[in-house]
Every structure is written in structure tokens, then in C-alpha cells.
Design an enzyme around this catalytic site. Structure first.
Site, PDB file in Angstrom:
ATOM      1  N   GLU A  21      46.118  34.278  39.835  1.00 43.15           N
ATOM      2  CA  GLU A  21      45.359  34.887  38.746  1.00 43.15           C
ATOM      3  C   GLU A  21      44.749  33.830  37.833  1.00 43.15           C
ATOM      4  OE1 GLU A  21      47.444  39.032  37.732  1.00 43.15           O
ATOM      5  OE2 GLU A  21      48.771  37.299  37.502  1.00 43.15           O
ATOM      6  N   LYS A 100      43.262  45.917  35.403  1.00 40.88           N
ATOM      7  CA  LYS A 100      43.144  44.940  36.491  1.00 40.88           C
ATOM      8  C   LYS A 100      42.940  45.754  37.763  1.00 40.88           C
ATOM      9  CE  LYS A 100      46.195  41.109  35.212  1.00 40.88           C
ATOM     10  NZ  LYS A 100      47.350  40.337  35.693  1.00 40.88           N
TER      11      LYS A 100
END
Length: 122
Positions: A21, A100
Site C-alpha cells: 500500500e 479502499k
């Protein structure tokens, strides 16, 4: 209570706990509901009496595409604070959802998200 809605604003950022990420980044979608009294703005037709969508978008973009945070909870909190601070006399409350759509975790799901509410919100 009246509301201004900014739905599914999309940005690319580097927030997260996992290495993938913070190294590769990912898409984030932000939905924001802003509680305001829109009557005076409607009567006067003056931007100074409401919240500028363009300015809110810019604030959100700067935060989501800026400094990385480990938690989307922190991103949501920063967004709520920054937008409220930009219009302290106008905004009564704010609801922020940080989504997300593609987190790098195994499994089948549409998305993960957090949603926070600050101030008055009916």
C-alpha cells in the site's frame, strides 16, 4: 437540516499498513455529506453563504494525495477536520466515508471503508 453531498471523489494515495500500500499506492474513493443551512445561500444566490464544492474537492485531494497515513481512520479524521475548519461558521456537521476499493488483502469483497460523523448530523 440541509446537506451538500460530494459522492465518490476518486484519488490515488499511499495510505496503509501493508508495504504494498505504501510502495505501490492505490485508489481511494471519498464520499462526504456536509450538514449546512442552505436557506440564506438559496435566497441570496451568493457563494459566500455556502460551501464551495471546488474548494472542498481541493482540500480532499491535497489530503488523500498528500502525506501517507497508516490508517484510513486517520485520513477520514483529517478530511473532516480540514473541511470543517475551512467553513467554521457554515458547517454544522460532516460525514466522511473513506473507501479502499482494492486493498491488497486476500478474499472476495467489493471494498473496505470507514465512515465517521462529526458535529450535528440528522
Amino acid at each position: 437540516m440541509d446537506y451538500i453531498h460530494l459522492k465518490d471523489m476518486e484519488f490515488y494515495g499511499y495510505h496503509g499498513v501493508l508495504a504494498a500500500e505504501t510502495e505501490l499506492g492505490q485508489r481511494f474513493r471519498i464520499t462526504m455529506h456536509i450538514a449546512v443551512d442552505l436557506q440564506y445561500a438559496g435566497e441570496t444566490d451568493e457563494l459566500d453563504n455556502t460551501v464551495s464544492y471546488a474548494e472542498v474537492f481541493s482540500i480532499v485531494k491535497d489530503i488523500v494525495e498528500g502525506k501517507p497515513y497508516k490508517l484510513i481512520e486517520a485520513v477520514a479524521e483529517k478530511l473532516a477536520s480540514a473541511v470543517r475548519n475551512a467553513y467554521p461558521a457554515v458547517i454544522k456537521g460532516i460525514q466522511v466515508e473513506v473507501i479502499k476499493p482494492d486493498p491488497p488483502i486476500p478474499g472476495h469483497y467489493r471494498e473496505v471503508s470507514v465512515e465517521i460523523t462529526r458535529g450535528e448530523f440528522i
